[in-house]
Write a protein that holds these residues in place. Structure first.
Motif, PDB file in Angstrom:
ATOM      1  N   UNK A 103       0.828  -1.209   0.000  1.00 31.81           N
ATOM      2  CA  UNK A 103       0.000   0.000   0.000  1.00 31.81           C
ATOM      3  C   UNK A 103       0.861   1.258   0.000  1.00 31.81           C
ATOM      4  N   UNK A 104       1.965   1.235   0.756  1.00 32.75           N
ATOM      5  CA  UNK A 104       2.860   2.394   0.794  1.00 32.75           C
ATOM      6  C   UNK A 104       3.480   2.638  -0.578  1.00 32.75           C
ATOM      7  N   UNK A 105       3.868   1.551  -1.251  1.00 33.52           N
ATOM      8  CA  UNK A 105       4.442   1.678  -2.585  1.00 33.52           C
ATOM      9  C   UNK A 105       3.424   2.263  -3.559  1.00 33.52           C
ATOM     10  N   UNK A 106       2.186   1.772  -3.490  1.00 30.79           N
ATOM     11  CA  UNK A 106       1.129   2.293  -4.346  1.00 30.79           C
ATOM     12  C   UNK A 106       0.901   3.781  -4.082  1.00 30.79           C
ATOM     13  N   UNK A 107       0.907   4.179  -2.805  1.00 31.09           N
ATOM     14  CA  UNK A 107       0.686   5.582  -2.429  1.00 31.09           C
ATOM     15  C   UNK A 107       1.733   6.486  -3.088  1.00 31.09           C
ATOM     16  N   UNK A 108       3.005   6.137  -2.923  1.00 33.57           N
ATOM     17  CA  UNK A 108       4.064   7.009  -3.439  1.00 33.57           C
ATOM     18  C   UNK A 108       4.159   6.953  -4.960  1.00 33.57           C
ATOM     19  N   UNK A 109       3.797   5.825  -5.550  1.00 35.93           N
ATOM     20  CA  UNK A 109       3.769   5.755  -7.007  1.00 35.93           C
ATOM     21  C   UNK A 109       2.764   6.752  -7.585  1.00 35.93           C
ATOM     22  N   UNK A 110       1.555   6.740  -7.033  1.00 36.53           N
ATOM     23  CA  UNK A 110       0.526   7.664  -7.508  1.00 36.53           C
ATOM     24  C   UNK A 110       0.942   9.104  -7.231  1.00 36.53           C
ATOM     25  N   UNK A 111       1.509   9.350  -6.049  1.00 37.42           N
ATOM     26  CA  UNK A 111       1.937  10.704  -5.675  1.00 37.42           C
ATOM     27  C   UNK A 111       2.945  11.257  -6.678  1.00 37.42           C
ATOM     28  N   UNK A 112       3.996  10.498  -6.972  1.00 39.15           N
ATOM     29  CA  UNK A 112       5.054  11.009  -7.833  1.00 39.15           C
ATOM     30  C   UNK A 112       4.613  11.086  -9.290  1.00 39.15           C
ATOM     31  N   UNK A 113       3.714  10.193  -9.713  1.00 46.05           N
ATOM     32  CA  UNK A 113       3.168  10.300 -11.065  1.00 46.05           C
ATOM     33  C   UNK A 113       2.338  11.573 -11.217  1.00 46.05           C
ATOM     34  N   UNK A 114       1.485  11.840 -10.228  1.00 46.08           N
ATOM     35  CA  UNK A 114       0.666  13.051 -10.271  1.00 46.08           C
ATOM     36  C   UNK A 114       1.536  14.303 -10.198  1.00 46.08           C
ATOM     37  N   UNK A 115       2.562  14.265  -9.374  1.00 47.06           N
ATOM     38  CA  UNK A 115       3.447  15.424  -9.241  1.00 47.06           C
ATOM     39  C   UNK A 115       4.192  15.681 -10.544  1.00 47.06           C
ATOM     40  N   UNK A 116       4.662  14.628 -11.182  1.00 48.19           N
ATOM     41  CA  UNK A 116       5.300  14.775 -12.494  1.00 48.19           C
ATOM     42  C   UNK A 116       4.333  15.386 -13.504  1.00 48.19           C
ATOM     43  N   UNK A 117       3.098  14.947 -13.446  1.00 50.67           N
ATOM     44  CA  UNK A 117       2.064  15.436 -14.359  1.00 50.67           C
ATOM     45  C   UNK A 117       1.858  16.943 -14.187  1.00 50.67           C
ATOM     46  N   UNK A 118       1.741  17.393 -12.953  1.00 51.03           N
ATOM     47  CA  UNK A 118       1.522  18.818 -12.679  1.00 51.03           C
ATOM     48  C   UNK A 118       2.755  19.639 -13.048  1.00 51.03           C
ATOM     49  N   UNK A 119       3.947  19.109 -12.768  1.00 53.35           N
ATOM     50  CA  UNK A 119       5.179  19.840 -13.088  1.00 53.35           C
ATOM     51  C   UNK A 119       5.360  20.006 -14.595  1.00 53.35           C
ATOM     52  N   UNK A 120       4.959  19.008 -15.370  1.00 53.54           N
ATOM     53  CA  UNK A 120       5.021  19.144 -16.827  1.00 53.54           C
ATOM     54  C   UNK A 120       4.090  20.249 -17.316  1.00 53.54           C
TER      55      UNK A 120
END
Length: 312
Positions: free
Chosen positions: A98-115
């Motif tokens: 669950x922790x891995x899933x949490x941070x995966x979604x977090x960093x994907x979304x953050x990359x999306x917003x930064x782009x």
């Protein structure tokens, strides 16, 4: 006690790309090499920008931010995968999954917003150059990244809380290299309609909306470039966006094919495609940004020559 509940099966099995033992040494060396290249490349980008005063601008600050995110993103998934390969074990505990899933979604979304922020930076530089300095101030950049970090925590938090309420059937074999959201939903023997509804509603707000904002920015950029009379001016304006466009194409090209469809259609073959955004994209991004940018190449050469001449 219901059979298949997580109190009975407290861990998952990450099957990776291949279950054949003879394939594991090759995959281990391949993923380790890709991981090291991604980490070193992105850290060099961050160090070069930090050490070069002429690169302390909004554009390079926004280039350094995704590089930091890529380091975190790959470090969430690859070390565990390499450890499992080395130990000949496929298990991962429920909490770590669950922790891995949490941070995966977090960093994907953050990359999306930064782009999207990087596209806005290019839009202002090309379409409104006179307002660029006042709008893209250091305060605005830092505040934008900080707000993005806070907002992008909401989406994975909701999914993690929903996932913790689900029960899982006897099969906890994940045909994947990490604990991916759709793969976990497909394993659940509970009703996942609520979770899938959240995927499409919140996903539309936090994933599709930045993409639409990015697309609109580039529509305005291309329109402004077409109005330039000089072909040299058009080429120069387009070259400032080319590296960002390459990264955007690599990022969205893999994600749209995987996530804009129901989890029921997810197959084991899709796990190979996730390697593109989990490892290939973070590995290639530093090369894309540096090879297409003279200032970045100069900063990297200066950084490497300084390190080479440094001694105790």
């Amino acid at each position: 006690m219901v059979k298949g509940n997580l109190s009975v099966t407290p861990e998952f099995l990450l099957l990776g790309l291949s279950e054949v033992p003879e394939h594991q040494p090759f995959l281990f060396c391949l993923f380790l090499t890709m991981y090291l290249v991604a980490i070193v490349g992105n850290l060099l980008i961050v160090l070069a920008i930090s050490a070069t005063s002429t690169l302390h601008t909004p554009m390079y600050f926004l280039i350094a931010s995704p590089s930091c995110v890529d380091v975190c993103f790959t470090s969430v998934t690859v070390p565990k995968m390499l450890l499992n390969m080395h130990a000949q074990s496929q298990s991962i505990s429920y909490g770590r999954c669950l922790a891995q899933m949490y941070f995966l979604i977090l960093f994907l979304e953050l990359d999306n917003v930064l782009l999207a922020l990087m596209a806005y930076d290019r839009f202002l530089a090309i379409c409104h150059p006179l307002h660029y300095t006042t709008t893209m101030s250091p305060k605005f950049c830092i505040m934008s990244v900080s707000v993005a970090l806070i907002v992008t925590n909401v989406y994975p938090l909701v999914h993690t809380l929903l996932m913790s309420t689900l029960s899982f059937c006897a099969s906890v074999r994940i045909h994947h290299i990490f604990c991916e959201l759709y793969a976990l939903l497909k394993l659940s023997c509970s009703d996942t309609h609520t979770s899938e509804l959240v995927v499409y509603t919140m996903g539309s707000l936090l994933f599709v909306c930045p993409f639409l904002f990015l697309s609109l920015s580039y529509v305005r950029i291309f329109s402004a470039i077409q109005r330039l009379r000089s072909s040299q001016g058009k080429l120069k304006a387009f070259s400032t966006c080319s590296s960002h466009l390459a990264v955007v194409s690599l990022f969205y090209g893999t994600l749209f094919g995987l996530y804009l469809r129901p989890s029921s259609s997810y197959t084991a073959e899709d796990s190979a495609a996730t390697v593109l955004y989990a490892l290939v994209a973070p590995m290639l991004n530093p090369f894309i940004y540096s090879l297409r940018n003279k200032d970045m190449k100069g900063a990297l050469r200066h950084l490497l020559s300084w390190r080479k001449g440094w001694s105790w």
